[in-house]
Write a protein that holds these residues in place. Structure first.
Motif, PDB file in Angstrom:
ATOM      1  N   ALA A 573       1.746  11.591  -5.875  1.00 16.38           N
ATOM      2  CA  ALA A 573       2.517  10.822  -4.865  1.00 16.38           C
ATOM      3  C   ALA A 573       1.627  10.437  -3.962  1.00 16.38           C
ATOM      4  O   ALA A 573       1.753   9.305  -3.251  1.00 16.38           O
ATOM      5  N   LEU A 574       0.932  11.335  -3.496  1.00 17.10           N
ATOM      6  CA  LEU A 574      -0.269  11.031  -2.284  1.00 17.10           C
ATOM      7  C   LEU A 574      -0.970   9.885  -2.708  1.00 17.10           C
ATOM      8  O   LEU A 574      -1.366   9.277  -1.600  1.00 17.10           O
ATOM      9  N   GLY A 575      -1.582   9.830  -3.665  1.00 21.44           N
ATOM     10  CA  GLY A 575      -2.520   8.840  -4.244  1.00 21.44           C
ATOM     11  C   GLY A 575      -1.856   7.428  -4.043  1.00 21.44           C
ATOM     12  O   GLY A 575      -2.496   6.376  -4.075  1.00 21.44           O
ATOM     13  N   LEU A 576      -0.377   7.310  -4.040  1.00 18.45           N
ATOM     14  CA  LEU A 576       0.117   6.236  -4.050  1.00 18.45           C
ATOM     15  C   LEU A 576       0.701   5.652  -2.771  1.00 18.45           C
ATOM     16  O   LEU A 576       1.183   4.571  -2.733  1.00 18.45           O
ATOM     17  N   ARG A 577       0.456   6.472  -2.005  1.00 20.48           N
ATOM     18  CA  ARG A 577       0.802   6.276  -0.436  1.00 20.48           C
ATOM     19  C   ARG A 577      -0.487   6.420   0.453  1.00 20.48           C
ATOM     20  O   ARG A 577      -0.663   7.542   1.323  1.00 20.48           O
ATOM     21  N   PRO A 578      -1.315   5.549   0.458  1.00 17.74           N
ATOM     22  CA  PRO A 578      -2.573   5.618   1.252  1.00 17.74           C
ATOM     23  C   PRO A 578      -2.323   5.321   2.746  1.00 17.74           C
ATOM     24  O   PRO A 578      -1.087   4.755   2.919  1.00 17.74           O
ATOM     25  N   HIS A 579      -3.080   5.607   3.564  1.00 15.27           N
ATOM     26  CA  HIS A 579      -3.009   5.395   5.102  1.00 15.27           C
ATOM     27  C   HIS A 579      -2.763   3.946   4.943  1.00 15.27           C
ATOM     28  O   HIS A 579      -3.834   3.168   4.600  1.00 15.27           O
ATOM     29  N   PRO A 580      -2.090   3.519   5.985  1.00 12.58           N
ATOM     30  CA  PRO A 580      -1.021   3.951   6.834  1.00 12.58           C
ATOM     31  C   PRO A 580       0.260   4.044   6.464  1.00 12.58           C
ATOM     32  O   PRO A 580       1.078   4.033   7.396  1.00 12.58           O
ATOM     33  N   HIS A 581       0.601   4.166   5.423  1.00 14.62           N
ATOM     34  CA  HIS A 581       1.913   4.433   4.856  1.00 14.62           C
ATOM     35  C   HIS A 581       2.678   5.320   5.601  1.00 14.62           C
ATOM     36  O   HIS A 581       2.240   6.586   5.756  1.00 14.62           O
ATOM     37  N   PRO A 582       3.921   4.970   6.090  1.00 15.37           N
ATOM     38  CA  PRO A 582       4.599   6.252   6.791  1.00 15.37           C
ATOM     39  C   PRO A 582       4.984   7.367   6.274  1.00 15.37           C
ATOM     40  O   PRO A 582       5.339   8.393   6.806  1.00 15.37           O
ATOM     41  N   ASP A 583       5.090   7.371   4.813  1.00 12.41           N
ATOM     42  CA  ASP A 583       5.430   8.518   4.057  1.00 12.41           C
ATOM     43  C   ASP A 583       4.127   9.387   3.881  1.00 12.41           C
ATOM     44  O   ASP A 583       4.287  10.675   3.417  1.00 12.41           O
TER      45      ASP A 583
END
Length: 766
Positions: A573-583
């Protein structure tokens, strides 16, 4: 003619509104039911003012609000404080209504605890600015220019923009610019605003009449129930910014009327010479309560055929003597008087032996003069319908209110079953007239009563109900996901209310209820998460949801495989939400927590170091004053404490204590997570005392552990036995060091209580 509307068809004003102004409303997205023109039957407080009561104090406040600003006039800011039920909101409402009747522009914000954004402060500026754009149309282009120049002003939370900056750029500066005659001619608005903000205030009294309504008195802002706002640090920032603005602009025709209970974080900032103070206790009288009750009973006699028939046969009701006894019994509390009246007029008749208002009036004189006993009596008389306990617990444990339809959906029951329970509780719970409006408590003291077991006893909303709500949230998510494959793609504002609620709060209910659950409950939650992920493989929200459930399951006794799978899923899940995604900050903490849990089982330092690195990144992404910063502080503090335990590094221990102190400061009561910071800080200080023997560390640890026991781990709390033992251990350390004799007897008492609770099957519940 178009009208300016807010959600729920609450009409803000009848002034004509252009398409451009409606667009500004859409841009600002104000809180729709926070102003004085809200439908008070749907959006509490239902603070109607009764003519003939509080005449003196109302006249005094209105006189201050109307009076022109000069170097000799009263301060710009007025703070009226009083105890629960003293009528503060009714006075605020009347002051607003009088301003409207006089043709003076007024805007307002009525805070209300546990009512979603109305209990937070971050949308205060946009809500006030939206109202001001209608009350004073000349401010509209200036507000629009401020938003264009800094879109972060519109973020629904802190968004990196301070509250003081929001109020300055969206409320104070636009008003000041209009008063000083600044317009949108030729020079850019934003440049002009900068000059206006920094320039001294001049010749306002000559120009203020350009603004419609200011010839009749200053512009008025009313902030009601400031103590109901959860953001205590930001309240202080709001007050400081307000007083600073008036200090720089002593002649600006603007007044601010504030009401609240006396609380330290408010009193310490408002009890200053630049604020006019009013203590409502000085204005409470039995005459006001008598007038209030007399008007209520007279109206009831006109409407109620049962009372009319009784009066024809027996004469006046209630008699002057009965009303006098009621007035004396009420003791100056308008909220208690109102609740007692609703109890007397209750329509429930079956099985309580008090079928009519005439039968119920004598019962009220036997009640203790507080809301707890009244609430208990109302609940006791209405507890027979199916699902009673589930419905009541749901109303007080929901993170934001839902409608009758929403409550039915979240519980998996019929709407008529919810209404059947609530229709007999309208003296304490506000039942709206439509299916789409939220069900709310008449006063926030009811929520305090029902969530404190030593007060509510058999009506206690037990924390175990949180896990039931967690499961129901997962079931609702799954239902909507089956209906709408794009559920996680479309904006949440477009989703049905229950779908929005389930997506936002499923984990919060899991966290608060996991210690009261069984393995079978967790198996159900895991299965529901897997079903959702099977419908939408690769969806980060669904992957993270399963990871969180697995981690919590392992935390309370699940299998080691649960934490390994939680780590794998969290990485995905973290890999699918790189910076700057709010999640991303939330996913960083999720993975960090899972790694820390595995380290505690295996001792693998690589896991611990990675957890610390992830938590530090999450903390960087949540700078002050982010509302979730305390969670990042807390998690990082716990991870660094584990490293201290492994290495003995004292710098780690010092950093741990510093992080937990900052988290505790951000989690002022009634913050639901304060208990976790108290626990972590007490443990860290105990370890520090053992290493250094500095008595002040031990004294602080005892104070924090005592608060944890008295305010949070109360009777039948799952952790109460351990908290009792830990406090006894702290006191034993102090006795060994100082020999305080009073500690000796308390140590024995605490240990005996812990032993008794641990041995008793009813001492606490999972």
């Amino acid at each position: 003619m178009a009208n300016y509307h807010v959600e729920g068809d609450l009409q803000l004003t009848s002034l004509p509104v252009t398409a451009e102004q409606r667009n500004l409303f859409d841009i600002l997205r104000p809180i729709i039911d926070a102003s004085h023109v809200r439908d008070r039957k749907r959006s509490p407080p239902d603070s109607s003012f009764f003519r003939g009561t509080r005449a003196g104090v109302i006249m005094n406040v209105n006189g201050w609000a109307r009076s022109p600003i000069s170097t000799t006039s009263d301060p710009h800011v007025r703070w009226m404080h009083g105890y629960v039920g003293s009528g503060k909101s009714s006075i605020s409402q009347e002051v607003c209504d009088t301003s409207v009747e006089d043709g003076r522009p007024v805007i307002s914000f009525f805070f209300f605890r546990n009512a979603g954004d109305r209990s937070r402060i971050w949308r205060l500026a946009t809500t006030l600015a939206s109202q001001m754009a209608v009350a004073i149309p000349e401010t509209e282009p200036i507000i629009r220019a401020a938003v264009r120049a800094n879109p972060a002003l519109l973020t629904p939370d802190e968004g990196g923009v301070s509250l003081q900056a929001r109020m300055q750029q969206l409320v104070y500066a636009p008003f000041k610019a209009v008063i000083e005659g600044e317009t949108t001619r030729r020079v850019g608005i934003w440049a002009r605003m900068k000059r206006v903000v920094s320039a001294p205030f001049k010749t306002a009294t000559k120009r203020e009449t350009r603004v419609r309504g200011l010839a009749r008195g200053p512009f008025l802002i009313v902030l009601d129930g400031l103590d109901e706002c959860e953001d205590k640090d930001e309240i202080q920032e709001l007050i400081n910014g307000m007083l600073l603005f008036f200090n720089k602009n002593p002649l600006i025709p603007l007044r601010v009327f504030i009401t609240s209970r006396v609380e330290e974080h408010i009193q310490s900032y408002l009890n200053v010479s630049a604020v006019k103070l009013d203590n409502l206790v000085d204005h409470c009288s039995n005459d006001d309560i008598d007038t209030f009750l007399r008007l209520l009973f007279e109206d009831a006699c006109r409407r109620n055929p049962v009372i009319q028939a009784y009066v024809q046969d027996h004469g006046e009701w209630p008699t002057q003597n009965d009303r006098r006894k009621l007035v004396e019994h009420v003791g100056g509390s308008f909220i208690f008087a109102s609740a007692i009246f609703r109890f007397i007029m209750d329509t429930k008749t079956e099985g309580d032996g008090a079928a009519t208002p005439m039968d119920r009036l004598p019962l009220t004189l036997k009640m203790n003069p507080d809301l707890d006993e009244l609430s208990a009596q109302v609940l006791a008389r209405s507890r027979d319908p199916p699902h009673f306990a589930k419905i009541i617990s749901t109303i007080v444990l929901l993170r934001t209110p839902l409608s009758t339809l929403g409550i039915a959906e979240i519980l998996g029951i019929r709407k008529y079953e919810v209404v059947n329970v609530l229709v007999n509780l309208q003296s304490i719970i506000q039942l709206p007239g439509t299916d789409d409006m939220p069900v709310t408590v008449c006063h926030t003291s009811l929520r305090d009563f029902l969530t404190t077991q030593c007060r509510s006893h058999e009506f206690f909303a037990h924390p175990s109900h949180h896990f039931h709500l967690h499961l129901r949230c997962l079931e609702c998510k799954l239902k909507y996901l089956r209906q709408d494959a794009e559920l996680f793609i479309r904006p949440r504002s477009e989703l049905p209310p229950v779908a929005q609620y389930a997506l936002q709060y499923f984990y919060r209910h899991l966290f608060l209820g996991m210690h009261y659950s069984k393995q079978a409950d967790f198996n159900s939650a895991i299965d529901l998460c897997r079903q959702g992920l099977a419908l939408r493989p690769g969806t980060p929200e669904l992957i993270a949801a399963l990871a969180k459930v697995l981690r919590c399951c392992r935390q309370v006794g699940g299998l080691p495989e649960h934490e390994d799978e939680a780590i794998t899923l969290s990485r995905t899940a973290l890999g699918l939400r790189p910076h700057p995604h709010p999640d991303r900050p939330d996913l960083l903490l999720t993975l960090g927590g899972a790694l820390l849990l595995r380290h505690e089982r295996t001792g693998i330092m690589v896991d611990l170091e990675e957890a610390i690195s992830l938590d530090r990144e999450a903390l960087r992404l949540r700078p002050p004053p982010h509302p979730l910063r305390s969670l990042a502080l807390h998690n990082l503090g716990n991870a660094i404490l584990d490293r201290h335990r492994a290495t003995g590094d004292m710098e780690d221990l010092q950093e741990t204590i510093s992080l937990h102190r900052e988290a505790l400061e951000l989690r002022q009561l009634p913050h639901p997570d304060r208990q976790y910071s108290l626990c972590s800080l007490a443990i860290s200080l105990k370890i520090m005392y053992k290493a250094t023997h500095i008595l002040s560390d031990l004294q602080d640890a005892i104070a924090f552990q005592s608060e944890l026991l008295e305010a949070h781990h109360t009777v039948r709390h799952y952790h109460r036995p351990n908290t009792l033992r830990e406090l006894a251990n702290f006191l034993q350390m102090r006795f060994d060091a100082m020999g305080y004799e009073e500690d000796r007897s308390r140590i024995a008492t605490l240990r005996a209580q812990a032993t008794q609770l641990s041995a008793s099957s009813t001492g606490f519940r999972r």
